[in-house]
Enzyme design. Structure first.
Site, PDB file in Angstrom:
ATOM      1  CB  ILE A   1     -24.328  -5.024  35.806  1.00  0.00           C
ATOM      2  CG1 ILE A   1     -25.782  -4.825  35.358  1.00  0.00           C
ATOM      3  CG2 ILE A   1     -24.221  -6.235  36.736  1.00  0.00           C
ATOM      4  CD1 ILE A   1     -26.750  -4.565  36.489  1.00  0.00           C
TER       5      ILE A   1
ATOM      6  CE1 TYR B   1     -42.082   1.478  23.209  1.00  0.00           C
ATOM      7  CE2 TYR B   1     -43.116   3.610  22.847  1.00  0.00           C
ATOM      8  CZ  TYR B   1     -43.219   2.252  23.082  1.00  0.00           C
ATOM      9  OH  TYR B   1     -44.456   1.661  23.197  1.00  0.00           O
TER      10      TYR B   1
ATOM     11  CG  ASP C   1     -19.982   6.529  21.010  1.00  0.00           C
ATOM     12  OD1 ASP C   1     -19.773   5.873  19.979  1.00  0.00           O
ATOM     13  OD2 ASP C   1     -20.687   6.126  21.960  1.00  0.00           O
ATOM     14  CB  ILE C   2     -18.367  12.605  18.175  1.00  0.00           C
ATOM     15  CG1 ILE C   2     -17.675  12.153  16.888  1.00  0.00           C
ATOM     16  CG2 ILE C   2     -18.216  14.114  18.351  1.00  0.00           C
ATOM     17  CD1 ILE C   2     -18.273  12.735  15.630  1.00  0.00           C
TER      18      ILE C   2
ATOM     19  CB  THR D   1      -9.228 -11.478  21.624  1.00  0.00           C
ATOM     20  OG1 THR D   1      -8.186 -11.696  20.653  1.00  0.00           O
ATOM     21  CG2 THR D   1      -9.475 -12.756  22.400  1.00  0.00           C
TER      22      THR D   1
ATOM     23  CD  GLN E   1      -5.964  -8.368  19.767  1.00  0.00           C
ATOM     24  OE1 GLN E   1      -5.133  -7.926  18.987  1.00  0.00           O
ATOM     25  NE2 GLN E   1      -6.349  -9.642  19.754  1.00  0.00           N
TER      26      GLN E   1
ATOM     27  CB  CYS F   1     -47.577   6.962  38.978  1.00  0.00           C
ATOM     28  SG  CYS F   1     -47.372   8.706  38.543  1.00  0.00           S
TER      29      CYS F   1
ATOM     30  CD  GLU G   1     -51.324  13.214  31.798  1.00  0.00           C
ATOM     31  OE1 GLU G   1     -50.202  13.094  31.279  1.00  0.00           O
ATOM     32  OE2 GLU G   1     -51.704  12.537  32.781  1.00  0.00           O
TER      33      GLU G   1
ATOM     34  CG  HIS H   1     -43.117   6.300  40.648  1.00  0.00           C
ATOM     35  ND1 HIS H   1     -43.362   5.556  39.514  1.00  0.00           N
ATOM     36  CD2 HIS H   1     -43.627   7.542  40.405  1.00  0.00           C
ATOM     37  CE1 HIS H   1     -43.984   6.312  38.619  1.00  0.00           C
ATOM     38  NE2 HIS H   1     -44.161   7.516  39.132  1.00  0.00           N
TER      39      HIS H   1
ATOM     40  CD  GLU I   1     -41.851   2.404  40.451  1.00  0.00           C
ATOM     41  OE1 GLU I   1     -41.999   3.086  39.419  1.00  0.00           O
ATOM     42  OE2 GLU I   1     -42.692   2.374  41.378  1.00  0.00           O
TER      43      GLU I   1
END
Length: 535
Positions: free
Chosen positions: A19, A54, A148-149, A189, A193, A381, A405, A507, A509
């Site tokens: 955002i 998920y 993060d690695i 804070t 830092q 869909c 399906e 779709h 949207e």
């Protein structure tokens, strides 16, 4: 020369980096800049197309058929641009490309290493985003959290760019959290830092720190962050929780984020005219009506799985001065006996997309309820497919009708595999993806919504309506109001003897905007509002 802005995150994930990046893109665009934006995801999947909702939330599809992170939806909605495959890069894509080059012998027998080969490929993806679009500014969000690695090669690559193209052409914005400790009644804070300390240990000094907080910060706290993180106090930007996401660009503008960017990068540009955006936020915060839509889905526990659907419904509501409330209905819990209870307080029913057999029967029951009780209905869909199956079963009397399906042995495969999909083995990136044309029948609700003969919408599917049943369904009152231009593929179905019953294979949207609602969503919400007012 193209300028590059990198948005990183610290302390915790899901802080709103996307955002922040999208809001900055909106501000720079309104300053007259040509802006593009991209997301780097550190996971090893090539794309999110085969990931569970998920795990990842919605898969957002671009015009050119890329299956991407849901943040690209925020980017498109905020900045009002159409992105492409260069806008989402994963560790999987980077390594896949490097390994292909190694197999071809491109590295001339050299030892392939993270530095320089992986980092060079990452930098190439950043530069390519600017080159392909001709943008003045490229904004890149680095997924994950500093420390993060998985993120290390990306952070090293963007660190190198400062030396490669000059400090004035690169800017680093770091998003952090200042948590509120309720027991002490204090904001802290220290996590910020430490996050900046971690980032600096990797060679990146942030130019701006955007602080996410649920409570107002004091000036002393901003001064403290500035002191310990070695930046100007004015470069500490506060981002409080907001009632609507669309107010964030205005909040960031008030604190001068876009001005800081222009000053650092020596961009000679006009002030951002946010008149239209301000009017939008004012409308959103003062809606006078309310309408409730029942969303029948299988991933309702994780609402991010339907984020573009929800935003599109809200955009449509804005056109009618209406606040759209979502009632989340778990399709697995729906039965013929309890559907009326679920629908008791809804004004319209929407059945969005999904894959697999879980919850399908509940969606069929919900569709039948909407059809028989004249409740405004919108299927997307899989929603179009279950609407077709429901009609075949309960109107044509084709007992056991289904999708190939879900039930490969059904005697009535109303939905079947696309012919071009029959020899496809891989799951990833092999669906019918991206923008395709749809020809509309003039005497239809679809045409009334679009007011155009041919429209273009984004797709993501492998199965399609089986034309062997088309004539039979049509004779029973089922309307095929939109098809591919050659008439082969069914794109939109609807019912005439119903206030508003329509479903699309595509779709819609993915193309809705807060100031320009997608036509089908607009008319669906309009019909639902009319149903609400007539109760």
């Amino acid at each position: 020369m193209t300028k590059y802005i990198f948005v990183t995150g610290g302390v915790v994930s899901s802080l709103g980096k996307g955002i922040t990046a999208a809001s900055l893109g909106r501000l720079l665009k309104n300053r007259g800049m040509d802006v593009t934006i991209q997301k780097f995801d550190p996971y090893i999947n090539v794309d999110p197309g085969t990931m569970s909702p998920y795990q990842h939330g919605e898969v957002f599809v671009t015009d050119d058929g890329a299956e991407t992170d849901l943040d690209l939806g925020h980017y498109e909605r905020f900045i009002d641009i159409n992105l492409n495959k260069y806008s989402n890069v994963t560790t999987g894509k980077i390594y896949s490309t490097v390994l292909k080059k190694e197999r071809r012998g491109d590295y001339l027998g050299g030892t392939v290493q993270v530095i320089p080969h992986i980092t060079n490929e990452i930098k190439d993806r950043v530069y390519r985003a600017g080159k392909e679009t001709g943008a003045d500014v490229v904004i890149t969000e680095i997924g994950g959290t500093v420390g993060d690695i998985e993120s290390l090669p990306f952070l090293e690559a963007i660190r190198q760019m400062k030396s490669d193209i000059g400090r004035e052409n690169v800017m680093y914005i770091h998003c952090t959290l200042v948590p509120y400790i309720r027991a002490a009644g204090e904001l802290k804070t220290k996590p910020t830092q430490h996050s900046v300390k971690e980032l600096r240990s990797l060679g990146i000094q942030p130019n701006v720190i955007v602080v996410r907080t649920e409570m107002p910060m004091t000036q002393d706290m901003k001064d403290k962050i500035a002191l310990f993180c070695d930046i100007d106090t004015k470069a500490v930007i506060e981002c409080q929780d907001a009632d609507t996401l669309y107010s964030i660009p205005l909040d960031l503008q008030k604190q001068g984020l876009d001005k800081l960017v222009c000053e650092h990068m020596k961009l000679d540009c006009q002030d951002a005219d946010m008149t239209e955006w301000t009017a939008l936020v004012d409308k959103v915060q003062n809606l006078s009506k309310q309408v409730t839509i029942g969303l029948v889905g299988k991933y309702v526990e994780l609402q991010d799985a339907y984020i573009s659907v929800v935003e599109s419904l809200r955009h449509a509501g804005y056109a009618f001065d209406a606040d759209v409330q979502i009632k989340w209905i778990n399709a697995e819990e729906v039965t013929a006996e309890n559907m009326a209870d679920f629908a008791q307080d809804v004004d319209g029913i929407i059945v969005p997309g999904g894959f697999g057999d879980r919850g399908v029967e509940g969606k069929i029951i919900a569709t039948q309820y909407a059809r028989e009780n004249k409740v405004p209905f919108f299927g997307i869909c899989l929603g179009m497919q279950v609407a077709s199956i429901e009609y075949a079963r309960n109107v044509l009397g084709l007992e056991g009708a289904h999708s190939a399906e879900i039930d490969p042995e059904t005697a009535f495969p109303i939905i079947d595999l696309l012919p071009e999909q029959k020899d496809v083995d891989d799951l990833g990136g092999t669906l019918r993806l991206g923008l395709y044309p749809c020809k509309l029948n003039e005497d239809s609700k679809a045409f009334a919504a679009y007011n155009d003969e041919v429209v273009y919408e984004r797709h993501r599917h492998r199965y399609e309506f089986n034309n062997e049943f088309r004539q039979q369904m049509e004779a029973a009152g089922f309307v095929f109001s939109g098809t591919s231009p050659d008439g082969r593929l069914v794109e939109i179905i609807e019912l005439k003897d119903h206030p508003w019953f329509l479903a699309s294979q595509f779709h819609p949207e993915f193309v809705s905007r807060p100031t320009r609602p997608q036509p089908l969503f607009r008319d669906f919400v309009g019909a639902s509002l009319q149903a609400s007012e007539s109760k």
